[in-house]
Scaffold this active site. Structure first.
Site, PDB file in Angstrom:
ATOM      1  N   ASN A   7      43.672  35.910  39.322  1.00  0.00           N
ATOM      2  CA  ASN A   7      45.010  36.499  39.400  1.00  0.00           C
ATOM      3  C   ASN A   7      44.831  38.017  39.394  1.00  0.00           C
ATOM      4  OD1 ASN A   7      47.573  37.444  38.952  1.00  0.00           O
ATOM      5  ND2 ASN A   7      48.014  36.115  37.200  1.00  0.00           N
ATOM      6  N   ARG A  89      45.998  33.613  43.016  1.00  0.00           N
ATOM      7  CA  ARG A  89      47.441  33.845  42.982  1.00  0.00           C
ATOM      8  C   ARG A  89      47.774  34.925  44.014  1.00  0.00           C
ATOM      9  NH1 ARG A  89      50.637  37.748  39.088  1.00  0.00           N
ATOM     10  NH2 ARG A  89      52.750  37.229  39.728  1.00  0.00           N
ATOM     11  N   ARG A 239      62.319  46.981  34.170  1.00  0.00           N
ATOM     12  CA  ARG A 239      63.093  47.012  35.422  1.00  0.00           C
ATOM     13  C   ARG A 239      64.586  46.921  35.123  1.00  0.00           C
ATOM     14  NH1 ARG A 239      59.447  42.540  37.364  1.00  0.00           N
ATOM     15  NH2 ARG A 239      57.587  43.612  38.114  1.00  0.00           N
ATOM     16  N   GLU A 384      51.061  28.758  34.519  1.00  0.00           N
ATOM     17  CA  GLU A 384      50.913  29.025  35.957  1.00  0.00           C
ATOM     18  C   GLU A 384      49.494  28.736  36.440  1.00  0.00           C
ATOM     19  OE1 GLU A 384      53.029  32.717  34.857  1.00  0.00           O
ATOM     20  OE2 GLU A 384      53.594  32.785  36.957  1.00  0.00           O
TER      21      GLU A 384
END
Ligand code: ADP
Length: 403
Positions: A7, A89, A239, A384
């Site tokens: 990843n 990923r 964010r 994941e």
């Protein structure tokens, strides 16, 4: 079957080695500060953690990870041949990749072509794929896309109402993210409910540093809160989430910044961090709020309220969901966040059992809704890497069969 999961980000590379005969983790670690000063590589196995010198670039990082894994002293492998496949990923698969895909030169070029939409990630993925190919040319590699799960969204959900010609020309649309996590938790939910995943209607809330909410109908993503990039949607660690685009123009003119600079600001300096002025970390912000810091409390309120609104919207999209799932660092661990998000939603058939929500063992699947709640609410820890390894195994298995 042993599978190595990679990843990669712009300056980091997380890795996990899994034994997919029993879905057990063998070793994992992180190459941090790649190409920066003081890079290092962590390596965890058998309850121990070691730290090694880091890498100048992604190719070197891959080589060092492999060396660590086959090292005579602490390595968990005798040689590279023990690795049956590698799963990477990939953050942006755009409109091109609808499912996990066996990597060849053409696939690498396509992922590279999509770099404009994920400039920090796709180039790093490509570097790692090429490096693996160089070091272990015979080992099959699979790309698992964060966006793939969301390619089932209908046009009315993924389109922005901009000029159609611009959508066609520049592929400006909603792609979403965290697809591997949403897919993993809905598959797990299906098992828990004892149903075929194709019959599950649910809202999955992945709430961590980055967060996204997804509406799932018959096991497929039909809408998701992140957009062209992960900036859109709910309030996150750094964010802003949804914002009127005119804010960008205001900030550019008042702070004398370029559009790129304002986008960096909206991605890195806003959300919990920007509102609280304390931290992007939910735990830290919660501590401050408990100590009476009003801005910290406001930041938590904004986050919870933004998630609540998406849940309400997706209840409408799905004409009612049978379950809501919380996952991700905050979704799995903060009972306060879950309680705040779901308070006063009885009219939608959502009632949380405050005791159950608060008192259960971390890391396990838990039903936290009250008995009179029409909608079941679960906490399901995401994995994941395991989802990626399952995909990789499936594709490689078929590959072997077809030989
Ligand atoms: P990422 O999006 O980087 O994968 P994570 O899913 O690990 O992030 O989530 C990180 C967030 O989870 C942080 O805001 C952190 O404070 C929060 N978190 C982790 N553990 C807890 C906890 N026990 N209680 C509250 N928040 C937690």
């Amino acid at each position: 079957m042993k599978i190595l999961i990679i990843n990669a980000g712009s300056s980091s590379l997380k890795y996990q080695l899994l034994d997919m005969d029993n879905e057990k983790l063998i070793a994992k670690g992180n190459c941090e500060k790649i190409g920066l000063s003081d890079p290092f590589i962590s390596y965890k196995h058998d309850g121990k953690e070691e730290v090694f010198a880091g890498a100048k670039n992604h190719e070197e990082a891959i080589k060092k990870v492999l060396d660590i894994l086959v090292d005579k002293k602490g390595g968990m492998l005798k040689n590279f041949d023990e690795i049956d496949a590698i799963g990477h990923r990939v953050v942006m698969g755009g409109w091109i990749f609808k499912e996990s895909t066996l990597i060849d030169d053409k696939v690498i070029d396509e992922i590279d072509r999509l770099s404009e939409m994920a400039p920090l990630h796709n180039p790093a993925h490509v570097l790692c794929m090429r490096a693996c190919k160089k070091v272990m040319p015979k080992i099959p590699q699979v790309a698992i896309f964060d966006t793939a799960f969301h390619t089932t969204m209908p046009e009315k959900a993924f389109m922005y109402a901009i000029k159609y010609e611009d959508y066609e020309k520049y592929h400006i649309r909603r792609y979403g993210a965290h697809g591997t996590s949403h897919r993993y938790v809905v598959q797990t939910l299906a098992k828990v409910l004892g149903k075929d995943v194709n019959k599950v209607n649910a809202i999955t809330c992945h709430i961590g540093n980055g967060s996204s909410i997804t509406a799932i109908k018959n096991g497929q993503s039909v809408d998701t809160s992140m957009g062209l990039t992960p900036l859109q949607g709910v309030v996150m660690g750094t964010r802003s989430g949804d914002i009127d685009p005119t804010v960008v123009q205001f900030l550019c003119s008042h702070k004398n910044k370029t559009v790129d600079e304002v986008l960096t600001y909206l991605n890195k300096e806003c959300g919990l961090l920007g509102v609280s002025g304390v931290s992007s970390d939910h735990r830290e912000t919660s501590k401050e709020a408990e100590n009476g810091n009003k801005r910290a409390k406001l930041a938590l309120d904004l986050l919870a309220y933004s998630v609540k609104k998406y849940i309400g919207a997706y209840m409408a999209v799905l004409n009612g969901a049978e379950a809501i799932v919380f996952t991700g660092g905050i979704g799995e661990n903060s009972f306060e966040a879950r309680e705040q998000i779901l308070e006063d939603m009885e009219a939608l058939g959502i009632v949380i059992d405050k005791d159950k929500n608060k008192n259960f063992k971390r890391g396990q699947i838990e039903l936290i809704s009250a008995e009179n709640s029409k909608v079941k609410v679960y906490v399901i820890p995401t994995d994941e890497e395991l989802m990626m390894a399952r995909d990789t195994k499936e594709i490689v298995k078929n590959l072997k069969k077809s030989k």
